[in-house]
Design an enzyme around this catalytic site. Structure first.
Site: not given
Length: 278
Positions: A168, A179
């Site tokens: 990602y 994240y």
């Protein structure tokens, strides 16, 4: 349809439910003629001193995985319980493949875990413990190397095999939703991809690549990440082509799984072009 993966065995890890990216990729691989072998988290002979709750969790998780695979991919698809935190479990899977005289032409690594995500909230990086950090690294990053090492040591990876890991954009940048800890683990995963691509390519022409995909909430894992709905909307409106679809990712994986490619060591983007924004 021309079946580019006909007579090729593909290992799929990380299927959790019918909406998981690994399941959608598996369907595309099967449509392209691949023979599938799917692994899922479940209880193994190598789990010791588990609580009753842990046993029930592993049994339920593996049962759900098997039911999903059989329903979505067919009764003929082989399933195997795998816990990548236990080396004996990984080696048992490789031994199983060896006994079946399988050649692993392709491997999808779609495994990640971050204990700092709880009840949809992500812990600030300054509060992450050593155990939480190392757990995320072990499952989300080192597991790629551990699986490939086990297959390699048993000569199960033929010349020209292809390995793809899912990543990602948060591995490289601070993205628009939390994240944090998992992003650091994904950064390590991408670095591993490059080192493995060099070594395995030089020796056996094995390709190793990673793909960064758009924010994706449809799976159980995606739905648990704080702020991902906002990120999905933001990327949809900000990307040149809007968010990529799961089908786009599946087709890209199958492209990289084709025999005789000369693509390796790449961190590819299937995100509608979002990664080009400053």
């Amino acid at each position: 349809m021309y079946q580019t993966l006909k007579d090729r065995t593909v290992i799929i890890t990380g299927i959790t439910d019918a909406s998981s990216l690994a399941l959608i990729i598996a369907k595309e691989c099967k449509d392209q003629g691949a023979k599938l072998i799917c692994t899922g988290l479940g209880k193994t002979p190598f789990h010791k001193n588990l609580s009753e709750n842990s046993i029930n969790f592993l049994d339920r998780t593996y049962s759900d995985f098997q039911n999903t695979v059989k329903k979505e991919l067919g009764e003929d698809v082989v399933t195997f319980p795998l816990d990548v935190t236990i080396q004996e479990s990984i080696d048992s899977f490789a031994d199983f493949l060896k006994e079946k005289n399988e050649s692993v032409h392709s491997l999808l690594h779609s495994i990640a875990m971050d204990k700092t995500i709880r009840q949809g909230k992500v812990k600030p990086i300054m509060t992450v413990s050593r155990e939480e950090f190392m757990d995320a690294m072990n499952v989300s990053s080192f597991s790629l190397l551990a699986i490939v090492q086990s297959l390699y040591n048993r000569n199960l990876l033929p010349n020209g095999a292809s390995i793809v890991a899912l990543s990602y954009l948060g591995a490289e940048k601070v993205v628009v939703h939390p994240y944090k800890n998992i992003g650091v683990a994904k950064a390590a995963l991408e670095r591993l991809v490059k080192e493995m691509a060099m070594e395995l390519g030089k020796e056996k022409e094995i390709q190793v690549n990673a793909i960064r995909f758009s924010p994706y909430r449809a799976s159980k894992a995606g739905s648990a990440i704080e702020g991902l709905e906002e990120a999905e909307i933001h990327c949809q409106t900000s990307s040149p082509l809007g968010n990529a679809k799961a089908k786009d990712l599946a087709e890209e994986v199958c492209y990289l799984f084709r025999p005789s490619n000369r693509i390796t060591g790449e961190i590819r983007h299937v995100d509608g072009g979002y990664h080009i924004r400053g």
